[in-house]
Enzyme design. Structure first.
Site, PDB file in Angstrom:
ATOM      1  N   TRP A 195      35.040  36.342  42.239  1.00  0.00           N
ATOM      2  CA  TRP A 195      35.807  35.131  41.873  1.00  0.00           C
ATOM      3  C   TRP A 195      36.181  34.361  42.938  1.00  0.00           C
ATOM      4  CZ3 TRP A 195      35.063  35.106  36.768  1.00  0.00           C
ATOM      5  CH2 TRP A 195      35.732  34.015  36.179  1.00  0.00           C
ATOM      6  N   TRP A 197      38.972  34.171  44.424  1.00  0.00           N
ATOM      7  CA  TRP A 197      40.160  35.061  45.209  1.00  0.00           C
ATOM      8  C   TRP A 197      39.744  36.104  45.096  1.00  0.00           C
ATOM      9  CZ3 TRP A 197      40.469  38.312  41.338  1.00  0.00           C
ATOM     10  CH2 TRP A 197      40.697  37.648  39.960  1.00  0.00           C
ATOM     11  N   GLU A 467      39.656  29.187  29.594  1.00  0.00           N
ATOM     12  CA  GLU A 467      38.963  27.964  30.093  1.00  0.00           C
ATOM     13  C   GLU A 467      37.543  27.592  29.388  1.00  0.00           C
ATOM     14  OE1 GLU A 467      39.513  27.648  34.296  1.00  0.00           O
ATOM     15  OE2 GLU A 467      41.708  27.363  34.333  1.00  0.00           O
ATOM     16  N   GLU A 563      48.693  27.326  33.865  1.00  0.00           N
ATOM     17  CA  GLU A 563      48.099  27.659  35.073  1.00  0.00           C
ATOM     18  C   GLU A 563      48.414  26.365  35.963  1.00  0.00           C
ATOM     19  OE1 GLU A 563      44.057  28.716  36.009  1.00  0.00           O
ATOM     20  OE2 GLU A 563      43.939  30.233  34.451  1.00  0.00           O
TER      21      GLU A 563
END
Ligand SMILES: *[C@@H]1O[C@H](CO)[C@@H](O)[C@H](O)[C@H]1NC(C)=O
Ligand SMILES: *[C@@H]1O[C@H](CO)[C@@H](O)[C@H](O)[C@H]1NC(C)=O
Ligand SMILES: *[C@@H]1O[C@H](CO)[C@@H](O)[C@H](O)[C@H]1NC(C)=O
Ligand SMILES: *[C@@H]1O[C@H](CO)[C@@H](O)[C@H](O)[C@H]1NC(C)=O
Ligand SMILES: *[C@@H]1O[C@H](CO)[C@@H](O)[C@H](O)[C@H]1NC(C)=O
Ligand SMILES: *[C@@H]1O[C@H](CO)[C@@H](O)[C@H](O)[C@H]1NC(C)=O
Ligand SMILES: *[C@@H]1O[C@H](CO)[C@@H](O)[C@H](O)[C@H]1NC(C)=O
Ligand SMILES: *[C@@H]1O[C@H](CO)[C@@H](O)[C@H](O)[C@H]1NC(C)=O
Ligand SMILES: *[C@@H]1O[C@H](CO)[C@@H](O)[C@H](O)[C@H]1NC(C)=O
Ligand SMILES: *[C@@H]1O[C@H](CO)[C@@H](O)[C@H](O)[C@H]1NC(C)=O
Length: 878
Positions: A195, A197, A467, A563
């Site tokens: 991902w 992160w 999303e 978010e």
């Protein structure tokens, strides 16, 4: 006397139950030691179940620390190989005599074939599904051998994508993530393929409990509990449903018993089971006022009182009943309010939650998997992270859809701490295939997960995905050329397959199809809104790395910000653990490798230079270590200030036409030691942002900001914001100081009477001269040159008398010191405050140790820095 009697009775019950259960069923755990080998048998190691191949290879010294330097890529061969788990186990006569003997696998990660004694048992393809197989025909009394042969999830996903014929984007992750392709073709933790992160390890293994269960009469697999608010004499009405698995198709009758032991309330229902293998039986119990039930509240609003419910099914032909299944519940209601707004803008719908009838501003963050290897995520790791959320006054976390449905203890701890969970289903940032087999697997997954987790009062809502509505609407994955196909797939998956399953399993909380979405407005637009990010509806995800993140004007007046975030680097201490000195330059290959977000390192610098000069020698490589440390520190300063600015904007929004009722920043925790949006580092250490969260999520805050009126006059506007459920009378004091002195130049005191619980008090102050203001414009104009070069320093450390894990630290400074930052290297714990503005000559902070600690050890480990120190050498030079 009464107590002793009670103890004796429960002892008797325990003994009695053990005698009885052995006669009705026999279970055998297969957790523990297994042999693990790779496909060409060059590697054979002992491994622990539940666990993963990678951790077992570390334990056997075949590989080193997977998080060290570039090992996420260096160890990728593990994920490309196929690994076989095997073990033997003894089976007793008692087990084989039961009608039904099942292998129950709570979690297999992910694609496997299972055999017992060489005979085929079944296959697994979905990490989130509990697999149950009838295995009596394959087993014998005595020694048996079970083999679980896993297949590489990477090659499986690739084969599925190849077979599908049509493209389902995104095909592969962005380059900087060093990831693997097609996670959307396999029901496995999506972020395990990488991902922005996190690393790609794509683990294999038996990640949850596994065992043999043998029984003669129906067993209870799951229990759901719905609490309905009643009237004054019957304040609660509870529907308890048990999901039974029968042992045979012969019809049976029996009793379904539900008991609240602490309330002395019992209900017994006669049920007749026909010739099906699975049943749902229910009972509705009225809870009278006299029972004195206490309501469950989110953190900050009241107690988190929990009640045990014992559930039993006793077949009539059974000699005696087995021990009850026990679940823990809370009495509370959740409503999502989406009403037309009557405001000046005259548009949109509200979007907020009422808990027990009270509107609650949701304050918190987003939760991601706490480790690539789930066996590392122990209850103490989770408790520490969730307690850190509570310490920062959070009442809500969003369990993000690219991770996993967490272990049961995660929800137990959230129930105890009062953290409401916005729970995504595990679909994120992708289009998904919709062939029949895939949809069937998802149907099983959603049914099992929602049914299993339903009883937890902490869960606020279910959301279908992360999303994916906005990705389609905004053409993130170049889907526009085949929009109709992707739209049909989207509706088939989330609206036609998942939504009816969730609604059928759980009537006790709202369901949203996506996050962000426009809620009811998305539904009105056929579940795919033109602009799912419309701030006038539903929830919003907001990221902006271009404009000045310390300027509140750039943020959307959202109803609910689920978010938003800015990156920072973790502490040097955390990075040093997985790197070597040649890595310690901001532009080193290691620092590039750990930055999974496209040009993320530059984006951070770009924000920093808006407010500060960058440390000297930043672009050199190798870099002076001090410059490296200063840069890591400044990324944390920038992140803390940015999220503070944005979060306070949302909290002020509660009292404006925005009607903002939620602020969940991205993200709470980390999966490894790398650049990310988190406020807590991998391992639990707080970044500066988390200390800021303690202050900006406080129930009562004062939030000043600069506003230009009529395009030219600059005003200081001060909001006082209270989330308390009662009126507040207070006095507000505004002090103006120069940067080079502790003296107050100007002071204003105003009485504040906040009548309404959520109303804000607005105050206008003409700004005399911008330079005189603390926290605001000066920092935007690079003030540091005016600041004394001597920052804060530690002058003493003492242990508290009253509490042995609390230490008092004395600080001193010669002039105002911005962003004073304390670190205690290799000491687990947190400070009472950190990253603060030091506006007095002396100040005390506490260190709360999470491990055994002495004042001497702490003093040795302590270091302190402030913004002044970053420029100290420059100033001297000047
Ligand atoms: C055995 O497993 C069944 C099915 O999960 C469960 O209901 C029962 O409580 C277990 N019995 C024991 C003694 O653990
Ligand atoms: C066996 O597999 C390992 C791991 O994938 C690999 O390193 C090794 O070269 C293989 N050995 C043979 C003889 O193929
Ligand atoms: C580590 O390996 C040893 C044997 O080498 C084994 O006894 C132990 O259970 C293993 N631990 C884990 C967690 O796998
Ligand atoms: C793993 O199994 C798959 C499918 O059976 C096979 O195609 C692949 O070659 C195997 N990989 C290795 C390294 O043996
Ligand atoms: C309790 O539930 C029953 C069944 O759903 C319903 O008929 C009854 O009105 C409820 N009572 C209260 C007090 O809500
Ligand atoms: C409360 O609800 C119960 C169950 O629905 C009903 O029997 C009772 O009359 C109600 N009492 C009042 C005061 O409304
Ligand atoms: C529990 O309830 C039963 C039946 O309603 C009653 O007889 C008994 O006294 C109660 N026990 C306690 C301890 O309140
Ligand atoms: C309870 O069970 C009955 C009988 O199977 C069923 O008709 C009813 O819908 C169930 N009620 C709930 C709330 O699940
Ligand atoms: C919360 O719990 C405390 C301690 O048990 C109790 O004194 C208090 O009354 C409870 N508050 C509410 C609102 O129930
Ligand atoms: C560094 O690594 C060691 C061993 O893995 C671990 O015990 C320690 O907590 C780590 N320290 C930090 C700051 O991450």
């Amino acid at each position: 006397m009464l107590l002793r009697l009670h103890l004796q009775t429960s002892l008797l019950i325990v003994i009695l139950n053990c005698i009885l259960c052995s006669s009705t069923e026999a279970n055998l755990t297969l957790n523990g030691q297994w042999m693990i080998s790779n496909s060409n048998k060059s590697i054979n190691v002992e491994g622990h179940v539940p666990g993963t191949v990678t951790t077992s290879l570390v334990n056997a010294s075949i590989i080193g620390n997977p998080y060290y330097r570039f090992n996420d890529v260096a160890y990728r061969w593990i994920a490309y190989d196929n690994w076989t788990y095997s073990r033997t186990f003894e089976v007793s006569d008692a087990i084989m005599q039961k009608d039904t003997v099942q292998l129950v696998c709570d979690g297999l990660d992910t694609v496997s074939d299972i055999t017992i004694n060489g005979k085929f048992v079944g296959t697994s393809e979905n990490m989130f599904v509990r697999y149950v197989f009838n295995v009596k025909p394959m087993m014998t009394v005595g020694e048996n051998k079970i083999v679980v042969s896993f297949r590489s999830a990477i090659t499986y996903a690739k084969r599925k994508a190849d077979e599908y014929m049509l493209n389902v984007p995104p095909l592969c992750p962005a380059g900087p993530q060093h990831g693997e392709c097609h996670p959307n073709f396999i029901r496995k933790e999506q972020c395990s393929f990488s991902w922005d992160w996190g690393p790609a390890f794509i683990p294999q293994g038996i990640w949850k409990d596994i065992g043999i269960e043998a029984f003669n009469s129906p067993v209870i697999r799951d229990v759901t509990v719905v609490t309905h608010k009643g009237n004054s004499s019957i304040p609660w009405n509870v529907t308890v449903t048990a999901f039974l698995q029968a042992s045979s198709t012969s019809s049976q009758s029996g009793h379904f018993v539900v008991r609240f032991p602490t309330l002395n309330i019992t209900s017994k229902v006669k049920v007749h089971l026909n010739s099906a293998l699975e049943y749902a039986v229910n009972a509705t119990l009225s809870i009278p006022r006299e029972a004195g039930v206490e309501t469950w509240w989110p953190n900050g609003l009241g107690n988190q009182t929990l009640y045990m419910v014992e559930v039993t099914f006793a077949a009539d032909n059974m000699a005696a009943s087995r021990p009850p299944k026990v679940v823990r519940i809370g009495f509370r209601t959740v409503e999502l309010i989406e009403d037309p707004l009557d405001n000046q803008q005259g548009q949109g719908l509200s979007f907020y939650f009422k808990i027990n009838g009270v509107p609650v501003f949701m304050k918190g963050s987003n939760w991601i998997p706490a480790d690539s290897f789930k066996e590392k995520v122990t209850p103490s790791v989770v408790r520490n992270l969730l307690q850190s959320a509570v310490d920062a006054h959070m009442n809500c976390l969003r369990v993000w859809g690219g991770g996993i449905y967490e272990e049961e203890f995660f929800y137990d701890i959230a129930d105890e701490l009062g953290i409401m969970l916005w729970h995504d289903l595990m679909f994120a940032c992708a289009m998904y295939p919709t062939d029949a087999a895939f949809l069937a697997s998802i149907e099983t997954e959603v049914t099992q997960q929602v049914r299993h987790l339903q009883k937890h009062p902490s869960i606020l809502l279910w959301a279908g995905n992360n999303e994916n509505e906005v990705a389609l609407a905004q053409n993130w994955y170049f889907t526009n050329s085949e929009y109709e196909r992707f739209k049909a797939d989207y509706l088939r998956l989330y609206v036609e397959t998942i939504r009816p399953r969730v609604l059928a399993e759980d009537s006790s909380r709202p369901f949203l199809v996506s996050s962000p979405s426009n809620g009811k407005q998305s539904e009105a637009e056929g579940w795919l809104a033109k602009n799912p990010q419309d701030p006038n509806y539903g929830d919003v995800h907001y990221y902006n790395y271009v404009d000045d993140s310390w300027d509140w004007r750039i943020f959307p007046p959202a109803r609910f910000a689920s978010e938003y975030g800015y990156q920072s680097w973790p502490s040097f201490e955390s990075l040093a653990n997985v790197s070597i000195p040649e890595d310690w330059s901001y532009f080193s290959p290691f620092m590039q490798h750990r930055q999974h977000h496209i040009v993320g390192n530059l984006k951070m610098l770009f924000q920093i230079v808006r407010h500060f000069d960058l440390p000297e020698s930043l672009v050199t490589c190798p870099q002076p270590k001090q410059t490296f440390l200063d840069t890591l520190y400044m990324t944390q300063v920038n992140q803390a200030m940015s999220i503070k600015t944005e979060t306070e904007f949302y909290r002020r929004g509660r009292g404006t036409d925005a009607n903002t009722m939620g602020a969940l920043y991205w993200q709470l925790n980390d999966i490894w030691q790398g650049a990310s949006w988190s406020s807590i580092e991998y391992g639990g250490k707080w970044k500066m942002l988390h200390y800021y969260a303690v202050r900006f999520f406080d129930p009562v805050i004062v939030s000043p900001f600069e506003e230009l009126i009529d395009g030219k006059t600059s005003y200081l506007r001060v909001f006082a914001i209270s989330d308390l459920q009662r009126p507040l009378v207070a006095s507000l004091s505004v002090q103006l100081r120069r940067w080079d002195s502790f003296d107050v130049v100007r002071e204003l005191n105003i009485d504040v009477n906040m009548v309404s619980i959520y109303s804000v008090f607005v105050l206008f102050l003409f700004i005399v001269y911008c330079l005189l203001l603390l926290f605001l414009c000066p920092l935007q104009r690079k003030p540091v040159r005016a600041v004394s070069i001597i920052g804060a320093k530690v002058t003493g450390v003492t242990q508290s008398e009253s509490s042995s894990n609390v230490f008092h630290i004395q600080l001193s400074a010669d002039s105002v010191a911005p962003f004073v930052w304390l670190e205690a290297t290799a000491c687990s714990g947190r400070f009472s405050d950190n990253g603060f503005m030091m506006t007095s000559r002396a100040r005390e902070v506490q260190f709360i140790a999470w491990e055994a600690m002495t004042a001497e050890r702490l003093q040795h480990a302590l270091s302190v820095r402030s913004l002044n120190d970053v420029y100290a050498s420059t100033e001297r030079h000047l």
